[in-house]
Design a protein around this motif. Structure first.
Motif, PDB file in Angstrom:
ATOM      1  N   LEU A   1      12.460 -22.832 -10.838  1.00 52.88           N
ATOM      2  CA  LEU A   1      12.661 -24.144 -11.118  1.00 52.88           C
ATOM      3  C   LEU A   1      11.877 -24.950 -12.359  1.00 52.88           C
ATOM      4  O   LEU A   1      12.275 -25.309 -13.075  1.00 52.88           O
TER       5      LEU A   1
ATOM      6  N   MET B   1      28.625 -28.904 -10.918  1.00 55.45           N
ATOM      7  CA  MET B   1      28.565 -27.452 -10.124  1.00 55.45           C
ATOM      8  C   MET B   1      29.260 -27.467  -9.299  1.00 55.45           C
ATOM      9  O   MET B   1      29.414 -26.250  -8.491  1.00 55.45           O
TER      10      MET B   1
ATOM     11  N   PHE C   1      12.686 -23.482 -15.637  1.00 54.08           N
ATOM     12  CA  PHE C   1      13.733 -24.092 -16.369  1.00 54.08           C
ATOM     13  C   PHE C   1      13.377 -25.342 -16.596  1.00 54.08           C
ATOM     14  O   PHE C   1      13.799 -25.967 -17.697  1.00 54.08           O
TER      15      PHE C   1
ATOM     16  N   ARG D   1      24.962 -19.460 -13.935  1.00 52.35           N
ATOM     17  CA  ARG D   1      23.813 -19.100 -12.838  1.00 52.35           C
ATOM     18  C   ARG D   1      24.433 -19.525 -11.461  1.00 52.35           C
ATOM     19  O   ARG D   1      24.278 -18.836 -10.445  1.00 52.35           O
TER      20      ARG D   1
ATOM     21  N   GLY E   1      24.561 -31.796 -11.412  1.00 50.97           N
ATOM     22  CA  GLY E   1      24.925 -31.431  -9.933  1.00 50.97           C
ATOM     23  C   GLY E   1      26.316 -31.427  -9.605  1.00 50.97           C
ATOM     24  O   GLY E   1      27.029 -30.743  -9.009  1.00 50.97           O
TER      25      GLY E   1
ATOM     26  N   ARG F   1      13.400 -14.129 -20.081  1.00 51.26           N
ATOM     27  CA  ARG F   1      14.866 -13.703 -19.517  1.00 51.26           C
ATOM     28  C   ARG F   1      16.105 -13.559 -20.464  1.00 51.26           C
ATOM     29  O   ARG F   1      17.050 -12.914 -20.166  1.00 51.26           O
TER      30      ARG F   1
ATOM     31  N   THR G   1      26.637 -29.748  -0.287  1.00 49.56           N
ATOM     32  CA  THR G   1      25.366 -29.260  -0.862  1.00 49.56           C
ATOM     33  C   THR G   1      24.960 -29.706  -2.119  1.00 49.56           C
ATOM     34  O   THR G   1      23.685 -29.715  -2.410  1.00 49.56           O
TER      35      THR G   1
ATOM     36  N   MET H   1      11.859 -19.115  -6.365  1.00 46.36           N
ATOM     37  CA  MET H   1      12.679 -20.511  -6.642  1.00 46.36           C
ATOM     38  C   MET H   1      11.652 -21.471  -7.340  1.00 46.36           C
ATOM     39  O   MET H   1      11.821 -22.316  -8.254  1.00 46.36           O
TER      40      MET H   1
HETATM   41  C1  HEM Z   1      24.464 -28.994  -7.260  1.00 45.01           C
HETATM   42  C2  HEM Z   1      23.678 -28.402  -6.451  1.00 45.01           C
HETATM   43  C3  HEM Z   1      22.741 -27.047  -6.328  1.00 45.01           C
HETATM   44  C4  HEM Z   1      22.722 -25.906  -5.362  1.00 45.01           C
HETATM   45  C5  HEM Z   1      23.475 -26.261  -4.141  1.00 45.01           C
HETATM   46  C6  HEM Z   1      21.840 -25.026  -5.892  1.00 45.01           C
HETATM   47  C7  HEM Z   1      21.774 -23.868  -5.250  1.00 45.01           C
HETATM   48  C8  HEM Z   1      20.904 -22.778  -5.741  1.00 45.01           C
HETATM   49  C9  HEM Z   1      20.591 -21.769  -5.027  1.00 45.01           C
HETATM   50  C10 HEM Z   1      21.269 -21.093  -3.643  1.00 45.01           C
HETATM   51  C11 HEM Z   1      19.799 -20.765  -5.798  1.00 45.01           C
HETATM   52  C12 HEM Z   1      19.263 -19.239  -5.456  1.00 45.01           C
HETATM   53  C13 HEM Z   1      20.203 -18.539  -5.857  1.00 45.01           C
HETATM   54  C14 HEM Z   1      19.759 -17.111  -5.304  1.00 45.01           C
HETATM   55  O1  HEM Z   1      18.975 -16.933  -4.427  1.00 45.01           O
HETATM   56  O2  HEM Z   1      20.258 -16.199  -5.790  1.00 45.01           O
HETATM   57  C15 HEM Z   1      19.704 -21.542  -6.824  1.00 45.01           C
HETATM   58  C16 HEM Z   1      18.763 -21.033  -8.091  1.00 45.01           C
HETATM   59  C17 HEM Z   1      18.352 -22.005  -9.136  1.00 45.01           C
HETATM   60  N1  HEM Z   1      18.676 -23.347  -9.255  1.00 45.01           N
HETATM   61 FE1  HEM Z   1      20.155 -24.266  -8.169  1.00 45.01          FE
HETATM   62  N2  HEM Z   1      21.396 -25.427  -7.087  1.00 45.01           N
HETATM   63  C18 HEM Z   1      21.997 -26.730  -7.391  1.00 45.01           C
HETATM   64  C19 HEM Z   1      21.720 -27.382  -8.503  1.00 45.01           C
HETATM   65  C20 HEM Z   1      20.749 -26.956  -9.375  1.00 45.01           C
HETATM   66  C21 HEM Z   1      20.233 -28.066 -10.621  1.00 45.01           C
HETATM   67  C22 HEM Z   1      20.863 -29.218 -10.892  1.00 45.01           C
HETATM   68  C23 HEM Z   1      19.500 -27.309 -11.385  1.00 45.01           C
HETATM   69  C24 HEM Z   1      18.634 -27.683 -12.486  1.00 45.01           C
HETATM   70  C25 HEM Z   1      18.244 -28.785 -12.807  1.00 45.01           C
HETATM   71  C26 HEM Z   1      18.975 -25.906 -10.563  1.00 45.01           C
HETATM   72  C27 HEM Z   1      18.231 -25.214 -10.843  1.00 45.01           C
HETATM   73  C28 HEM Z   1      18.147 -23.874 -10.316  1.00 45.01           C
HETATM   74  C29 HEM Z   1      17.308 -22.783 -10.866  1.00 45.01           C
HETATM   75  C30 HEM Z   1      16.254 -22.656 -12.116  1.00 45.01           C
HETATM   76  C31 HEM Z   1      17.554 -21.461 -10.055  1.00 45.01           C
HETATM   77  C32 HEM Z   1      16.810 -20.100 -10.194  1.00 45.01           C
HETATM   78  C33 HEM Z   1      17.775 -19.302 -10.996  1.00 45.01           C
HETATM   79  C34 HEM Z   1      16.996 -18.208 -11.130  1.00 45.01           C
HETATM   80  O3  HEM Z   1      16.024 -17.676 -11.012  1.00 45.01           O
HETATM   81  O4  HEM Z   1      17.884 -16.960 -11.773  1.00 45.01           O
HETATM   82  N3  HEM Z   1      19.950 -25.880  -9.565  1.00 45.01           N
HETATM   83  N4  HEM Z   1      20.254 -22.961  -6.891  1.00 45.01           N
END
Ligand code: HEM
Length: 135
Positions: A57, A129, A60, A83, A126, A75, A93, A53
């Motif tokens: 992150l 989402m 991204f 996603r 956020g 990718r 969350t 992660m």
């Molecule tokens: C709104 C609340 C958010 C929650 C609860 C959340 C939760 C998560 C979770 C649980 C994962 C891992 C998924 C997995 O293991 O398969 C993930 C991946 C990720 N999240 Fe979030 N996220 C949120 C918001 C965001 C935001 C605003 C961004 C970007 C600015 C972001 C960027 C990412 C990225 C880049 C990944 C990795 C994706 C990948 O490698 O395929 N997330 N997120």
């Protein structure tokens, strides 16, 4: 002539300190999420190993902030909304993610004007989402 006087504005990616600055933001974000019990519900959604992660992150955010797009191109494209679809993100969350990111932005010494813009853009993202409005 100083940077502020040149005609080419620096990108948010440059303002945050390039690759190293973005990487640091991603690292500090997951450190905070991992260490602070306030973010337990958010942490529990993630795998035990946060190393992938941290890289994802940083990759991204690099592209999103106007830096190199390598991570997305490797990718074959990436949609941040798709996603996160199906993760069952709740208002709680989502708020935890944003609160952890705000702390990370503050702790990494992000320039104040950029910090305000990031906060606004990430809050919109956020909040969009959130899928489960009950929580
Ligand atoms: C709104 C609340 C958010 C929650 C609860 C959340 C939760 C998560 C979770 C649980 C994962 C891992 C998924 C997995 O293991 O398969 C993930 C991946 C990720 N999240 Fe979030 N996220 C949120 C918001 C965001 C935001 C605003 C961004 C970007 C600015 C972001 C960027 C990412 C990225 C880049 C990944 C990795 C994706 C990948 O490698 O395929 N997330 N997120």
């Amino acid at each position: 002539m100083s940077d502020s006087e040149t005609l080419t504005p620096t990108s948010p990616f440059e303002q945050i300190g390039g690759e190293a600055g973005v990487r640091r933001l991603a690292e500090v974000f997951y450190d905070i999420m991992d260490a602070n019990p306030d973010f337990h519900a958010l942490r529990a959604m993630h795998e035990p190993d946060l190393a992938p992660m941290r890289t994802a992150l940083a990759g991204f955010l690099t592209a999103w902030l106007g830096g190199p797009r390598d991570w997305i191109e490797q990718r074959g494209g990436f949609c941040i909304m798709s996603r996160h679809a199906g993760m069952g993100i709740t208002a709680i969350t989502s708020r935890q993610w944003l609160a952890a990111m705000r702390q990370a932005i503050a702790r990494t010494g992000t320039p104040p004007a950029l910090a305000v813009k990031l906060d606004q853009a990430l809050t919109r993202l956020g909040e969009a989402m959130v899928q489960d409005r009950r929580g």
